[in-house]
Write a protein that holds these residues in place. Structure first.
Motif, PDB file in Angstrom:
ATOM      1  N   LEU A 148      33.431  40.091  36.689  1.00 60.49           N
ATOM      2  CA  LEU A 148      32.738  39.383  37.770  1.00 60.49           C
ATOM      3  C   LEU A 148      33.273  37.960  37.944  1.00 60.49           C
ATOM      4  CD1 LEU A 148      29.045  40.535  37.118  1.00 60.49           C
ATOM      5  CD2 LEU A 148      30.545  41.252  38.984  1.00 60.49           C
ATOM      6  N   LEU A 149      33.378  37.218  36.844  1.00 56.60           N
ATOM      7  CA  LEU A 149      33.825  35.828  36.945  1.00 56.60           C
ATOM      8  C   LEU A 149      35.298  35.713  37.315  1.00 56.60           C
ATOM      9  CD1 LEU A 149      31.900  34.114  34.032  1.00 56.60           C
ATOM     10  CD2 LEU A 149      31.778  33.530  36.440  1.00 56.60           C
ATOM     11  N   SER A 150      36.132  36.590  36.741  1.00 51.82           N
ATOM     12  CA  SER A 150      37.555  36.540  37.071  1.00 51.82           C
ATOM     13  C   SER A 150      37.790  36.897  38.533  1.00 51.82           C
ATOM     14  CB  SER A 150      38.350  37.469  36.155  1.00 51.82           C
ATOM     15  OG  SER A 150      37.923  38.816  36.290  1.00 51.82           O
ATOM     16  N   SER A 151      36.994  37.822  39.070  1.00 45.23           N
ATOM     17  CA  SER A 151      37.104  38.175  40.486  1.00 45.23           C
ATOM     18  C   SER A 151      36.737  36.985  41.369  1.00 45.23           C
ATOM     19  CB  SER A 151      36.186  39.359  40.814  1.00 45.23           C
ATOM     20  OG  SER A 151      36.549  40.500  40.061  1.00 45.23           O
ATOM     21  N   PHE A 152      35.684  36.263  40.966  1.00 46.67           N
ATOM     22  CA  PHE A 152      35.243  35.094  41.731  1.00 46.67           C
ATOM     23  C   PHE A 152      36.317  34.013  41.751  1.00 46.67           C
ATOM     24  CE2 PHE A 152      33.292  30.848  41.613  1.00 46.67           C
ATOM     25  CZ  PHE A 152      32.651  30.830  42.848  1.00 46.67           C
ATOM     26  N   PHE A 153      36.904  33.714  40.592  1.00 44.66           N
ATOM     27  CA  PHE A 153      37.871  32.627  40.492  1.00 44.66           C
ATOM     28  C   PHE A 153      39.237  32.982  41.096  1.00 44.66           C
ATOM     29  CE2 PHE A 153      34.911  30.846  37.384  1.00 44.66           C
ATOM     30  CZ  PHE A 153      34.987  29.504  37.683  1.00 44.66           C
ATOM     31  N   THR A 154      39.579  34.253  41.131  1.00 41.82           N
ATOM     32  CA  THR A 154      40.894  34.633  41.660  1.00 41.82           C
ATOM     33  C   THR A 154      40.870  34.964  43.145  1.00 41.82           C
ATOM     34  OG1 THR A 154      40.508  36.940  40.932  1.00 41.82           O
ATOM     35  CG2 THR A 154      41.793  35.499  39.463  1.00 41.82           C
ATOM     36  N   LEU A 155      39.692  35.075  43.745  1.00 45.67           N
ATOM     37  CA  LEU A 155      39.604  35.399  45.167  1.00 45.67           C
ATOM     38  C   LEU A 155      40.384  34.410  46.040  1.00 45.67           C
ATOM     39  CD1 LEU A 155      38.487  37.213  47.374  1.00 45.67           C
ATOM     40  CD2 LEU A 155      36.398  35.820  47.393  1.00 45.67           C
TER      41      LEU A 155
END
Length: 213
Positions: A82-89
């Protein structure tokens, strides 16, 4: 003297052993590949060899199961995704808008330099170096993250040759390391968060960003 040996001398010796193995990384991988005939597996096994002294050192200091001590409990993967998806978007949107997909890339190399590099570099720099300095030596967040990030950034300077490139690489990797360490500390030392963020950032960089250079 006992605490000095346990908290400082043992980790330093472990890191020296790790560095010696890393120095011969290519030769060890070539040797293993002679038997495995599978470069990606050889790459993985060589990295495993490099982190063994670090894991032993961490266990001596913490007396914790390595999986839980490093923060590799599988329950933490969900938050990591979840967090990696948010930061890499933002990276994904930028790459898609300004670049095109890089199709001229080897799949094994892509997996090695993204997910395996992300996994082992986070074990080395976040769980081991930053973790020992911050969690056990109690050096404080800023000094701990500064030392770990400096070492992390130095380890990536091989990617450039010109002075401007070296400065850019050092700055980007240093700041990235600060972000990974902050997430690691803020999310109760769940190492899957920086591992997956690091891995996805590498993956996006290789697929969408570097192809214009």
């Amino acid at each position: 003297m006992k605490n000095f040996t346990k908290l400082i001398l043992i980790p330093v010796i472990a890191y020296i052993v790790y560095s010696l193995i890393m120095f011969y990384f290519g030769k060890i991988m070539h040797f293993l590949n002679f038997y495995t005939h599978f470069p990606l597996l050889s790459y993985f096994l060589t990295y495993v060899l490099t982190v063994i002294p670090l894991m032993i050192s961490f266990y001596i200091i913490s007396r914790k199961n390595i999986v839980y001590g490093f923060g590799l409990n599988l329950k933490g993967i969900k938050n990591g995704i979840l967090l990696s998806s948010f930061f890499t978007l933002p990276m994904i949107l930028y790459g898609v808008y300004f670049n095109s997909l890089n199709t001229d890339i080897d799949l094994s190399n892509l997996l090695a330099k993204s997910f395996l590099a992300g996994l082992f570099e986070e074990i080395i720099y976040r769980a081991f170096i930053f973790g020992i300095l911050f969690r056990y030596i109690k050096l404080g967040f800023i000094p701990s993250v500064a030392i770990a990030s400096f070492v992390f950034a130095l380890g990536h300077l091989y990617q450039g040759k010109e002075m401007f490139d070296l400065l850019r690489i050092f700055l980007l990797t240093f700041l990235g390391s600060v972000l990974y360490a902050w997430l690691y500390a803020e999310w109760n030392f769940n190492l899957w968060i920086p591992i997956l963020l690091h891995s996805f950032m590498n993956l996006i960089w290789m697929l969408l960003i570097l192809i214009t250079q």
